[in-house]
Design a protein around this motif. Structure first.
Motif, short mmCIF file in Angstrom:
data_model
loop_
_atom_site.label_atom_id
_atom_site.label_comp_id
_atom_site.label_asym_id
_atom_site.label_seq_id
_atom_site.Cartn_x
_atom_site.Cartn_y
_atom_site.Cartn_z
N PHE A 18 13.97 17.28 -16.29
CA PHE A 18 13.08 17.99 -15.38
C PHE A 18 11.67 17.41 -15.43
O PHE A 18 10.99 17.33 -14.39
N LEU A 19 11.22 17.00 -16.61
CA LEU A 19 9.91 16.36 -16.73
C LEU A 19 9.88 15.05 -15.93
O LEU A 19 8.90 14.76 -15.22
N CYS A 20 10.95 14.28 -16.02
CA CYS A 20 11.04 13.05 -15.23
C CYS A 20 11.01 13.35 -13.73
O CYS A 20 10.40 12.61 -12.94
N ALA A 21 11.66 14.45 -13.34
CA ALA A 21 11.65 14.85 -11.93
C ALA A 21 10.23 15.19 -11.47
O ALA A 21 9.83 14.86 -10.34
N VAL A 22 9.46 15.83 -12.34
CA VAL A 22 8.06 16.15 -12.01
C VAL A 22 7.27 14.86 -11.79
O VAL A 22 6.46 14.76 -10.86
#
Length: 355
Positions: A18-22
């Motif tokens: 999810f951090l990578c998606a952000v």
């Protein structure tokens, strides 16, 4: 480990994805501003490693500026630009590329650590590896896009911009999907085929509309025909069919018309989908996810009209591009929820097959 959670899950892996998606979302927004400020061609070389270091002194800045002066965008559009003005566009492009490098590290290093610690669920390893490969490919496609504007054009080719943005959004959706899988664990039940197919069609339509929007951005079609609902007072604006099939990629009138018309169809389809999902009281959360998707489509459409009627100012254009990613996020979550819903939670009868 919580005994009520499936074994095949990892919350830490999910948070990482999810951090990578952000970060991908941030790249999409910064990329949009880079395009709107005409900054994308300010760095005329592709140096994946050494390019991370910006000019550090006057000599370095002078060298970078001289290289920019050699391309058509400077000679035909920005002739006479000052060094300070060049620095303004340079920093946007540098920030966009630097975010890409940061994202590569944030994905690759934890991926290696999670693999060594055996924290990634086995069924998700190959998916993460594919996402890593797509990220590397995105760097190559980014340079392929930029190179189209360094010799004969004053901007990048619209179709290459569409490929670049499309892959970024595909990676974004993939990160969200795999992150949800890691968070929730494996679920073997599947929803009725009709609803799953309908949710997939909605996702595909949203993604296609994003690509059509990229063509509008790449051809600067949002700068013309800024009235609505007509286009310069007409329903069908004149298109230059002398370009042949390329008219669908390069003609400003046709590109904008296609984006508008497809948006109308998508709004109708999304609204019907949400009404049916809510009316038939699907599995818990599914009706809500369909309504969120429809609401995001309407908000994005209104934002698109406002952006167009103001001739795409930078802040509205960037917000509209961010909105496209948000709509794709809603479509991705909706599809994921539909595919994992247990059939027993759907209403019985022929209409439960729905779409």
């Amino acid at each position: 480990m919580n005994r009520f959670l499936p074994r095949d899950h990892s919350r830490s892996v999910a948070v990482w994805l999810f951090l990578c998606a952000v970060l991908v979302f941030a790249m999409v927004v910064v990329g949009g501003v880079t395009r709107l400020t005409g900054s994308g061609l300010s760095i005329t070389e592709w140096k994946p490693i050494l390019g991370a270091v910006p000019p550090l002194n006057d000599a370095d800045w002078a060298t970078a500026f001289e290289k920019y002066k050699a391309i058509p965008q400077y000679t035909e559009v920005n002739a006479g630009m000052s060094l300070e003005a060049f620095k303004g566009i340079f920093w946007w492009e540098w920030a966009h590329r630097f975010l890409g490098r940061i994202l590569g590290l944030v994905f690759a290093l934890p991926f290696a650590v999670f693999l060594l610690l055996r924290r990634i669920p086995r069924r998700l390893i190959w998916r993460c590896a594919i996402l890593l490969g797509l990220g590397a490919l995105q760097g190559l496609i980014g340079w392929w896009m930029v190179s189209s504007g360094l010799s004969e054009r004053v901007d990048v080719a619209p179709e290459r911009l569409a490929v670049h943005l499309g892959l970024a959004l595909l990676i974004f959706a993939g990160l969200i999907w795999v992150g949800l899988e890691a968070w929730a664990g494996e679920e073997r039940s599947r929803s009725p085929e009709g609803w799953s197919r309908g949710a997939a069609l909605m996702w595909g339509a949203v993604f296609l509309q994003c690509l059509l929007g990229a063509l509008v951005a790449g051809s600067k079609a949002g700068m013309v025909y800024t009235d609505w609902p007509l286009m310069n007072g007409a329903i069908f604006p004149p298109a230059d069919w002398g370009k042949g099939a390329l008219a669908f990629l390069h003609d400003q009138a046709l590109v904008q018309f296609n984006h508008r018309v497809f948006a109308y169809g998508l709004l109708i389809a999304g609204t019907i989908y949400a009404i049916q999902a809510w009316r038939w009281r699907l599995a818990e959360g599914l009706g809500a996810s369909a309504v969120v998707l429809a609401a995001s489509l309407w908000l994005q459409a209104v934002l698109g009209v406002v952006t167009l009627m103001h001739a795409v100012p930078i802040w509205l254009g960037g917000l509209h591009q961010a909105g496209a990613a948000v709509v794709l996020l809603a479509a991705t979550v909706n599809l994921w929820m539909v595919r994992r819903s247990q059939p027993r939670l759907f209403m019985s009868g022929p209409r439960s097959m729905g779409l």
